[in-house]
Motif scaffolding. Structure first.
Motif, PDB file in Angstrom:
ATOM      1  N   GLU A  56       0.831  -1.204   0.000  1.00 26.40           N
ATOM      2  CA  GLU A  56       0.000   0.000   0.000  1.00 26.40           C
ATOM      3  C   GLU A  56       0.864   1.252   0.000  1.00 26.40           C
ATOM      4  N   GLN A  57       1.914   1.241   0.809  1.00 29.44           N
ATOM      5  CA  GLN A  57       2.790   2.410   0.893  1.00 29.44           C
ATOM      6  C   GLN A  57       3.549   2.626  -0.409  1.00 29.44           C
ATOM      7  N   LEU A  58       4.016   1.528  -1.020  1.00 36.70           N
ATOM      8  CA  LEU A  58       4.713   1.657  -2.294  1.00 36.70           C
ATOM      9  C   LEU A  58       3.797   2.278  -3.351  1.00 36.70           C
ATOM     10  N   ALA A  59       2.546   1.823  -3.395  1.00 31.58           N
ATOM     11  CA  ALA A  59       1.588   2.382  -4.348  1.00 31.58           C
ATOM     12  C   ALA A  59       1.342   3.863  -4.064  1.00 31.58           C
ATOM     13  N   ALA A  60       1.213   4.200  -2.777  1.00 31.60           N
ATOM     14  CA  ALA A  60       1.005   5.597  -2.402  1.00 31.60           C
ATOM     15  C   ALA A  60       2.186   6.467  -2.791  1.00 31.60           C
ATOM     16  N   ASP A  61       3.374   5.871  -2.785  1.00 29.10           N
ATOM     17  CA  ASP A  61       4.589   6.606  -3.133  1.00 29.10           C
ATOM     18  C   ASP A  61       4.832   6.667  -4.640  1.00 29.10           C
ATOM     19  N   GLY A  62       3.941   6.050  -5.425  1.00 33.57           N
ATOM     20  CA  GLY A  62       4.046   6.180  -6.868  1.00 33.57           C
ATOM     21  C   GLY A  62       4.416   4.930  -7.633  1.00 33.57           C
ATOM     22  N   ALA A  63       4.649   3.826  -6.945  1.00 35.33           N
ATOM     23  CA  ALA A  63       4.959   2.580  -7.646  1.00 35.33           C
ATOM     24  C   ALA A  63       3.707   2.030  -8.324  1.00 35.33           C
ATOM     25  N   THR A  64       3.913   1.379  -9.458  1.00 33.28           N
ATOM     26  CA  THR A  64       2.821   0.683 -10.146  1.00 33.28           C
ATOM     27  C   THR A  64       2.854  -0.779  -9.723  1.00 33.28           C
ATOM     28  N   ILE A  65       1.799  -1.235  -9.055  1.00 34.81           N
ATOM     29  CA  ILE A  65       1.722  -2.616  -8.575  1.00 34.81           C
ATOM     30  C   ILE A  65       0.969  -3.441  -9.614  1.00 34.81           C
ATOM     31  N   ILE A  66       1.638  -4.442 -10.161  1.00 31.32           N
ATOM     32  CA  ILE A  66       1.055  -5.279 -11.205  1.00 31.32           C
ATOM     33  C   ILE A  66       0.848  -6.684 -10.652  1.00 31.32           C
ATOM     34  N   THR A  67      -0.370  -7.186 -10.741  1.00 31.89           N
ATOM     35  CA  THR A  67      -0.670  -8.572 -10.349  1.00 31.89           C
ATOM     36  C   THR A  67      -0.947  -9.349 -11.634  1.00 31.89           C
ATOM     37  N   PRO A  68       0.054 -10.038 -12.167  1.00 31.77           N
ATOM     38  CA  PRO A  68      -0.097 -10.648 -13.483  1.00 31.77           C
ATOM     39  C   PRO A  68      -0.816 -11.993 -13.400  1.00 31.77           C
ATOM     40  N   GLU A  69      -1.215 -12.494 -14.547  1.00 27.85           N
ATOM     41  CA  GLU A  69      -1.660 -13.888 -14.630  1.00 27.85           C
ATOM     42  C   GLU A  69      -0.419 -14.765 -14.488  1.00 27.85           C
ATOM     43  N   ILE A  70      -0.443 -15.672 -13.514  1.00 27.88           N
ATOM     44  CA  ILE A  70       0.756 -16.446 -13.184  1.00 27.88           C
ATOM     45  C   ILE A  70       0.974 -17.606 -14.147  1.00 27.88           C
ATOM     46  N   GLY A  71      -0.093 -18.117 -14.750  1.00 28.51           N
ATOM     47  CA  GLY A  71       0.027 -19.279 -15.626  1.00 28.51           C
ATOM     48  C   GLY A  71       1.137 -19.162 -16.661  1.00 28.51           C
ATOM     49  N   PRO A  72       1.212 -18.072 -17.419  1.00 28.25           N
ATOM     50  CA  PRO A  72       2.283 -17.960 -18.417  1.00 28.25           C
ATOM     51  C   PRO A  72       3.688 -17.993 -17.815  1.00 28.25           C
ATOM     52  N   PHE A  73       3.849 -17.456 -16.618  1.00 20.14           N
ATOM     53  CA  PHE A  73       5.161 -17.512 -15.958  1.00 20.14           C
ATOM     54  C   PHE A  73       5.494 -18.946 -15.533  1.00 20.14           C
ATOM     55  N   ARG A  74       4.505 -19.641 -14.986  1.00 20.43           N
ATOM     56  CA  ARG A  74       4.719 -21.055 -14.616  1.00 20.43           C
ATOM     57  C   ARG A  74       5.082 -21.879 -15.847  1.00 20.43           C
ATOM     58  N   ASP A  75       4.373 -21.644 -16.939  1.00 19.68           N
ATOM     59  CA  ASP A  75       4.653 -22.390 -18.161  1.00 19.68           C
ATOM     60  C   ASP A  75       6.063 -22.089 -18.676  1.00 19.68           C
ATOM     61  N   ALA A  76       6.457 -20.835 -18.592  1.00 22.91           N
ATOM     62  CA  ALA A  76       7.762 -20.432 -19.127  1.00 22.91           C
ATOM     63  C   ALA A  76       8.910 -21.094 -18.390  1.00 22.91           C
ATOM     64  N   VAL A  77       8.739 -21.336 -17.081  1.00 22.06           N
ATOM     65  CA  VAL A  77       9.855 -21.872 -16.293  1.00 22.06           C
ATOM     66  C   VAL A  77       9.821 -23.398 -16.177  1.00 22.06           C
ATOM     67  N   ALA A  78       8.904 -24.059 -16.857  1.00 20.98           N
ATOM     68  CA  ALA A  78       8.822 -25.522 -16.752  1.00 20.98           C
ATOM     69  C   ALA A  78      10.132 -26.194 -17.155  1.00 20.98           C
ATOM     70  N   SER A  79      10.848 -25.592 -18.078  1.00 21.80           N
ATOM     71  CA  SER A  79      12.104 -26.184 -18.539  1.00 21.80           C
ATOM     72  C   SER A  79      13.192 -26.158 -17.463  1.00 21.80           C
ATOM     73  N   VAL A  80      13.036 -25.297 -16.460  1.00 23.00           N
ATOM     74  CA  VAL A  80      14.053 -25.169 -15.421  1.00 23.00           C
ATOM     75  C   VAL A  80      14.202 -26.466 -14.631  1.00 23.00           C
ATOM     76  N   TYR A  81      13.090 -27.174 -14.410  1.00 22.10           N
ATOM     77  CA  TYR A  81      13.166 -28.435 -13.660  1.00 22.10           C
ATOM     78  C   TYR A  81      14.006 -29.465 -14.416  1.00 22.10           C
ATOM     79  N   ASP A  82      13.854 -29.489 -15.746  1.00 23.93           N
ATOM     80  CA  ASP A  82      14.668 -30.415 -16.539  1.00 23.93           C
ATOM     81  C   ASP A  82      16.140 -30.007 -16.537  1.00 23.93           C
TER      82      ASP A  82
END
Length: 336
Positions: free
Chosen positions: A283-309
């Motif tokens: 909340e304080q970061l947003a009040a101070d001018g930061a842009t808080i982004i809550t993305p869809e996590i699925g694409p990030f999970r999919d992108a890192v699947a190769s890391v386990y291999d």
């Protein structure tokens, strides 16, 4: 008794008293605690709790002196100094210790746990992790307890909504293969540097962003130079508190117990402080001018699947041991 004898006795008593005071002062041993958090940050506060409790539980036999903000060296340097006897304590992300025990890289695999409580269960009760921690005295230091930092997310000088936005951008990482693989799988170019250099590096355009827990982002003021905070929570990143093995072996059994009690108390303090502060910090970061982004996590999970291999290619069956333990914890303790 004549006056000369009385005077001599008084002088002897005074000298004895001075010797007792001097002996008491010499008996108090100074222990050095190095960390990279800014003064007043959560790690610095937990370090003060630890120092106070060590003094209390050892009845003043030890004084822990705290050196914040990398005064004695960055995280890798502090860990090296543990091994060399230059400092007695430090606290850093688990992956920072992996230079000396590579298997600890596996704790930085992406999306292992989804909540603080799941993370605490893993760090306190994972048979695999406790077995790895038990190997650390062989390389010069040992884990006393685990402090909290939280889940790693991004601060960038551009808006990051999906892996597509990361392509061609430069992301600072610390020296950890798993973190580097994860960033590269998402699409970033990676640049290794100490956390103490990151603010200026973003400001000068050397990198386009960094990833750290919210608590660290607040403490080190990263949104001042990278005002977009994307809450991917891609890696759970707590902070093992460690002691030089040489220092540990110098303690009596009584003092070992006292230091372990202090470590447990500081861990409880750190965990509650960080967990309970996160919402207000955002909340304080947003009040101070930061842009808080809550993305869809699925694409990030999919992108890192190769890391386990990638990890299996280096660490073999250890990877699936860790993944199985983490999955069991997630099933038993669903995130809120």
């Amino acid at each position: 008794m004549n006056m000369k004898i009385k005077t001599t006795m008084k002088m002897s008593a005074a000298v004895a008293a001075l010797l007792v005071v001097a002996g008491a002062a010499q008996a108090q041993e100074i222990l050095q605690f190095s960390h990279t958090d800014n003064p007043g940050g959560s790690r610095d506060q937990a370090a003060q709790v630890f120092a106070d409790k060590v003094a209390e539980y050892t009845e003043g036999r030890y004084e822990v002196r705290i050196y914040p903000a990398g005064q004695l060296g960055n995280d890798p340097k502090a860990i090296e100094q543990l091994q060399l006897g230059g400092v007695d304590f430090t606290v850093s992300a688990t992956g920072s210790y992996a230079t000396h025990l590579p298997s600890l890289n596996l704790t930085a695999m992406p999306f292992l746990v989804d909540s603080y409580e799941q993370g605490w269960e893993f760090y306190d009760n994972s048979a695999w992790l406790q077995g790895e921690f038990d190997k650390l005295p062989e390389v010069g230091f040992r884990v006393l307890s685990t402090w909290e930092a939280g889940f790693r997310s991004y601060t960038t000088n551009f808006e990051l909504h999906s892996p597509a936005d990361a392509v061609g951008k430069k992301m600072r990482v610390f020296p950890n293969d798993m973190i580097r693989w994860t960033m590269e799988a998402i699409g970033f170019q990676t640049v290794v540097m100490p956390v103490t250099d990151v603010y200026l590096a973003i400001q000068q355009g050397t990198v386009d962003g960094q990833e750290n827990p919210v608590d660290t982002i607040v403490s080190l003021k990263f949104t001042e130079v990278a005002p977009n905070l994307t809450l991917t929570r891609h890696v759970y990143s707590p902070l093992p508190l460690t002691i030089a093995e040489e220092t540990w072996q110098s303690f009596s059994d009584e003092d070992k117990d006292a230091v372990l009690r202090a470590a447990a108390d500081s861990s409880a303090f750190s965990r509650e402080l960080v967990k309970n502060s996160e919402a207000a910090q955002l909340e304080q970061l947003a009040a101070d001018g930061a842009t808080i982004i809550t993305p869809e996590i699925g694409p990030f999970r999919d992108a890192v699947a190769s890391v386990y291999d990638q990890a299996r290619g280096v660490y073999g069956e250890e990877v699936d041991k860790v993944l199985a333990e983490a999955a069991a914890i997630r099933d038993a303790m669903p995130a809120n």
